[in-house]
Each structure stands twice: as structure tokens, then as C-alpha cells.
Design an enzyme around this catalytic site. Structure first.
Site, PDB file in Angstrom:
ATOM      1  N   ARG A   1      40.365  20.959   8.912  1.00 37.73           N
ATOM      2  CA  ARG A   1      40.557  22.090   8.005  1.00 37.73           C
ATOM      3  C   ARG A   1      40.897  21.597   6.594  1.00 37.73           C
ATOM      4  O   ARG A   1      40.405  22.132   5.599  1.00 37.73           O
ATOM      5  CB  ARG A   1      41.663  22.986   8.551  1.00 37.73           C
ATOM      6  CG  ARG A   1      42.087  24.132   7.634  1.00 37.73           C
ATOM      7  CD  ARG A   1      43.103  24.998   8.365  1.00 37.73           C
ATOM      8  NE  ARG A   1      43.906  25.816   7.476  1.00 37.73           N
ATOM      9  CZ  ARG A   1      43.546  27.025   7.037  1.00 37.73           C
ATOM     10  NH1 ARG A   1      42.386  27.530   7.415  1.00 37.73           N
ATOM     11  NH2 ARG A   1      44.328  27.708   6.243  1.00 37.73           N
TER      12      ARG A   1
ATOM     13  N   ARG B   1      41.848  27.287  11.472  1.00 34.35           N
ATOM     14  CA  ARG B   1      42.949  26.561  12.090  1.00 34.35           C
ATOM     15  C   ARG B   1      42.635  26.378  13.570  1.00 34.35           C
ATOM     16  O   ARG B   1      41.880  27.155  14.165  1.00 34.35           O
ATOM     17  CB  ARG B   1      44.263  27.327  11.938  1.00 34.35           C
ATOM     18  CG  ARG B   1      44.686  27.605  10.499  1.00 34.35           C
ATOM     19  CD  ARG B   1      45.973  28.420  10.481  1.00 34.35           C
ATOM     20  NE  ARG B   1      46.464  28.667   9.140  1.00 34.35           N
ATOM     21  CZ  ARG B   1      46.179  29.742   8.411  1.00 34.35           C
ATOM     22  NH1 ARG B   1      45.368  30.675   8.914  1.00 34.35           N
ATOM     23  NH2 ARG B   1      46.675  29.897   7.198  1.00 34.35           N
TER      24      ARG B   1
ATOM     25  N   LYS C   1      47.420  33.888  10.952  1.00 30.68           N
ATOM     26  CA  LYS C   1      48.868  34.029  11.048  1.00 30.68           C
ATOM     27  C   LYS C   1      49.283  35.468  10.741  1.00 30.68           C
ATOM     28  O   LYS C   1      48.705  36.118   9.864  1.00 30.68           O
ATOM     29  CB  LYS C   1      49.557  33.075  10.070  1.00 30.68           C
ATOM     30  CG  LYS C   1      49.394  31.604  10.425  1.00 30.68           C
ATOM     31  CD  LYS C   1      50.163  30.725   9.458  1.00 30.68           C
ATOM     32  CE  LYS C   1      50.069  29.258   9.840  1.00 30.68           C
ATOM     33  NZ  LYS C   1      50.820  28.394   8.898  1.00 30.68           N
TER      34      LYS C   1
ATOM     35  N   TYR D   1      44.854  22.161  -2.772  1.00 29.14           N
ATOM     36  CA  TYR D   1      43.594  21.464  -2.545  1.00 29.14           C
ATOM     37  C   TYR D   1      42.915  21.067  -3.848  1.00 29.14           C
ATOM     38  O   TYR D   1      42.092  20.147  -3.861  1.00 29.14           O
ATOM     39  CB  TYR D   1      42.650  22.348  -1.720  1.00 29.14           C
ATOM     40  CG  TYR D   1      43.083  22.481  -0.285  1.00 29.14           C
ATOM     41  CD1 TYR D   1      42.818  21.470   0.631  1.00 29.14           C
ATOM     42  CD2 TYR D   1      43.776  23.605   0.156  1.00 29.14           C
ATOM     43  CE1 TYR D   1      43.230  21.576   1.950  1.00 29.14           C
ATOM     44  CE2 TYR D   1      44.186  23.719   1.463  1.00 29.14           C
ATOM     45  CZ  TYR D   1      43.914  22.699   2.358  1.00 29.14           C
ATOM     46  OH  TYR D   1      44.332  22.804   3.660  1.00 29.14           O
TER      47      TYR D   1
ATOM     48  N   HIS E   1      44.918  31.914   3.393  1.00 30.94           N
ATOM     49  CA  HIS E   1      46.262  31.659   2.883  1.00 30.94           C
ATOM     50  C   HIS E   1      46.882  32.961   2.386  1.00 30.94           C
ATOM     51  O   HIS E   1      46.206  33.787   1.770  1.00 30.94           O
ATOM     52  CB  HIS E   1      46.234  30.646   1.735  1.00 30.94           C
ATOM     53  CG  HIS E   1      45.933  29.256   2.201  1.00 30.94           C
ATOM     54  ND1 HIS E   1      45.297  28.320   1.409  1.00 30.94           N
ATOM     55  CD2 HIS E   1      46.190  28.631   3.380  1.00 30.94           C
ATOM     56  CE1 HIS E   1      45.173  27.187   2.087  1.00 30.94           C
ATOM     57  NE2 HIS E   1      45.705  27.354   3.269  1.00 30.94           N
TER      58      HIS E   1
ATOM     59  N   HIS F   1      43.887  19.557  12.551  1.00 31.58           N
ATOM     60  CA  HIS F   1      44.149  20.183  11.261  1.00 31.58           C
ATOM     61  C   HIS F   1      43.551  19.390  10.108  1.00 31.58           C
ATOM     62  O   HIS F   1      43.316  19.934   9.024  1.00 31.58           O
ATOM     63  CB  HIS F   1      45.656  20.357  11.050  1.00 31.58           C
ATOM     64  CG  HIS F   1      45.999  21.558  10.217  1.00 31.58           C
ATOM     65  ND1 HIS F   1      45.709  22.843  10.615  1.00 31.58           N
ATOM     66  CD2 HIS F   1      46.594  21.676   9.008  1.00 31.58           C
ATOM     67  CE1 HIS F   1      46.112  23.696   9.690  1.00 31.58           C
ATOM     68  NE2 HIS F   1      46.641  23.015   8.701  1.00 31.58           N
TER      69      HIS F   1
END
Length: 346
Positions: A290, A193, A217, A322, A313, A287
Site C-alpha cells: 500500500r 489495506r 476504517k 507520501y 485517509h 502494508h
């Protein structure tokens, strides 16, 4: 934090935002919640209401006001999207995030005063188990399901938009500095990211071993293989271009009064905005690189668990989007199935 003459009426908001910081929430999340609650407090001030007077009916009125509000700076009501939606309205995701901030605020108030009633009604559980979780194959990925508010709006399920190979090559080819090429490479060929790239320290990159330690994150760390071409670009950047600085950040501002300081998200957006205009690649935002990485992995048939680990994730459902973005892979499987059917019928 809220400030001004009316801030004393909404001291609970400042206490709640401080509580989120104490719980190690991302500064970006706290900032977004702060703006959401600022909009709510301004509306309460217009209605001459205090947070203690908020009921479910008041929330319904506020959500209606959000749905009917016009976003400043956007075209007027005569401009609509291809699906007939006006572009001067707030998106459902924005309104739902405001609702989440308000729900968290009153949940925090309930912690302070157990007798306080939360005006945000609880709804049914947020999500159902996927087939793999029900059968036990993905039991290790099962999350505890949380009830969402019954006031939430339906959100459209949009797939990530990837760049074509030619657009990605054109955009990367327009970059002129080793720093910008390294940043683009980490997003395009390693799947980072933009915020993860900017948070990298020099010590996080092992050029010899070709690994990158990424802090994603929720301050979750993961190790990502470093593409050899990207490793070479980073090596040249460190040796020939990175300015002398006491900062530990990998990517620094190269010119101007802020030379030697860490590159900011605004600075990165400016770089990509300039090169989008220069090349005409309209979807060339950070983004999108990515998303392109995730799409390439899906088309190559990479295992879903491996993709999840590479992309960082929290849940495999996010990674599974995806798979639907791999039209070449889907078409190849479809053609192979048709050929098998034709062979059987001969």
C-alpha cells in the site's frame, strides 16, 4: 474482556470495552485497548491499588514503569538502534496508546459519575492548522482540534517505507496461487489495506465495471478503480480456484480443515512471511504494498485530494506524507529549477 480472580475489582474496564463496541469501534481497536488496560490493571494489582485510587502521580509512576520495562523476546540492553535507542524498550507510540486507553476509561467513568475526577491532565490542542486550512483552500478538511494529555511522549515522525520496483516485482513473482496474486494486486495497484482486502465480499468487486467497494476504517465505504490486470487475476481466481463455500468472503482458505472459510489476518501474514524468506525481500510485508502504491501516485504527480480518496485517509495531512516520499519527483523539480536559474544568469 478481563477475567480471573481480580476481574471484579476492574469491572469498570469491561463496561468501558462494551461501551466502545456499542459505539461501533473497530474490534481491532477494542482488542488493542483491552490489552493496554490489562497491562494497567496488572500494574495496579502489583501496587495494591483500585481504579478509584488512581491520581496523576500514580499515572506518572505507571508511565515511568512502562518506559523502564523490558519487552520479552527482544535482545538485551546492549543492543541499540542506529539512533542510540535500546530495542528492548516499548516504543513511544505503544505507551501513548496505553495512555489513550486509560484516558478513555476515566472519561467513561466521568460519564457514569459526573463528580469523578479524571486523573489524566489535559494538554494543549493536538495539532495546528496547516497553511491551506488557514487560507481557506483546505477549509473543508479542517478537523475540530482536540486537546491531548500533557503526559504524552514525543513520537518520532517516520515516513512510510515503500518497496523498490524490483523488490515488488520479485515478491509478486514468487506468488504461486491466483488468490495470493489477487490479494497482492489489490494492495499494490489499488492501494487497499490488508484488512480491507480480507473484508471484501464477492459482491464488492465489479469486474466488468472495474470498481471495488471498500469498507475501510470506521466502517467508511469508498469506491476504488480496479486495475484491469488485477481484475483479470480475480476473474481467474473466481472461476478456477476459489473453493465452493457458503461464505460471502472473496478470499477463502484453500486447503486444510478450514477450507472454504474466510482468510484470516494471521493466514495472510504467514503467506507473506514465507515469501519474504523465499525471495529475501526483507520489507515485503502487506502494508508495504500500500505504501508503494501511495509513493507511485505521488511520483506521478497525482492530485493530493485524489490520492486521499483512493487511499481512504480521513485527513489530507496523512496523505501528504507520501509527497515527501517521492524523491524522483522532488529531484526532477530541483533539477528543473536549477536549469531555469542557469538560463536566467546567462
Amino acid at each position: 474482556m478481563l477475567a480471573g480472580e481480580a476481574a471484579a475489582r476492574f469491572e469498570l474496564v469491561n463496561e468501558y470495552l462494551s461501551h466502545l463496541l456499542d459505539r461501533n469501534y473497530s474490534p481491532a481497536t477494542v482488542r488493542a485497548y483491552g490489552y493496554d488496560l490489562l497491562a494497567f490493571c496488572r500494574w495496579l494489582t502489583e501496587q495494591d491499588l483500585n481504579p478509584e485510587a488512581v491520581t496523576t502521580n500514580v499515572l506518572l509512576d505507571y508511565l515511568k514503569a512502562c518506559r523502564e520495562a523490558s519487552v520479552p523476546g527482544r535482545p538485551g540492553p546492549n543492543v541499540v538502534t542506529m539512533d542510540g535507542q535500546r530495542v528492548d524498550r516499548y516504543a513511544a507510540t505503544t505507551i501513548n496508546r496505553r495512555l489513550a486507553a486509560i484516558s478513555g476509561l476515566f472519561t467513561f467513568a466521568g460519564l457514569r459519575s459526573p463528580d469523578a475526577k479524571n486523573p489524566v491532565p489535559r494538554g494543549r490542542e493536538a495539532r495546528w492548522m496547516v497553511a491551506g486550512e488557514r487560507s481557506g483552500m483546505l477549509a473543508h478538511t479542517t478537523r475540530r482540534r482536540k486537546p491531548r494529555s500533557a503526559l504524552r511522549l514525543r513520537e518520532p515522525k517516520k515516513l512510510p517505507v515503500a518497496l523498490s520496483a524490483s523488490d515488488a516485482a520479485t515478491l509478486v513473482g514468487s506468488l504461486r496461487t491466483w488468490r495470493d496474486r489477487a490479494i497482492a494486486g489489490l494492495m499494490l495497484w489499488c492501494g487497499l489495506r490488508s484488512c480491507e482486502v480480507l473484508a471484501l465480499d464477492v459482491k464488492d468487486v465489479d469486474i466488468g465495471g472495474r470498481w471495488v467497494t471498500v469498507t475501510g476504517k470506521g466502517a467508511k465505504q469508498r469506491r476504488v478503480p480496479l486495475d484491469p490486470d488485477v481484475a483479470s487475476v480475480i476473474d481467474v481466481y473466481l472461476l478456477a480456484e476459489r473453493p465452493e463455500s457458503t461464505s460471502e468472503r472473496l478470499f477463502l482458505v484453500a486447503k486444510g480443515p478450514h477450507r472454504g472459510q474466510g482468510l484470516t489476518p494471521a493466514g495472510l501474514r504467514t503467506i507473506f512471511r514465507y515469501h519474504r524468506e523465499l525471495t529475501g525481500v526483507r520489507g515485503g510485508n502487506p502494508h508495504a504494498f500500500r505504501h508503494t502504491f501511495g509513493t507511485v501516485l505521488a511520483e506521478a504527480g497525482v492530485d493530493l485530494a485524489v490520492m486521499q480518496a483512493l487511499l481512504g485517509h480521513a485527513h489530507v495531512d496523512t496523505t501528504a506524507r507520501y509527497v515527501h516520499l517521492a524523491p524522483a519527483h522532488v529531484k526532477a523539480e530541483f533539477d528543473a529549477a536549477r536549469e531555469r536559474l542557469r538560463t536566467q544568469n546567462r
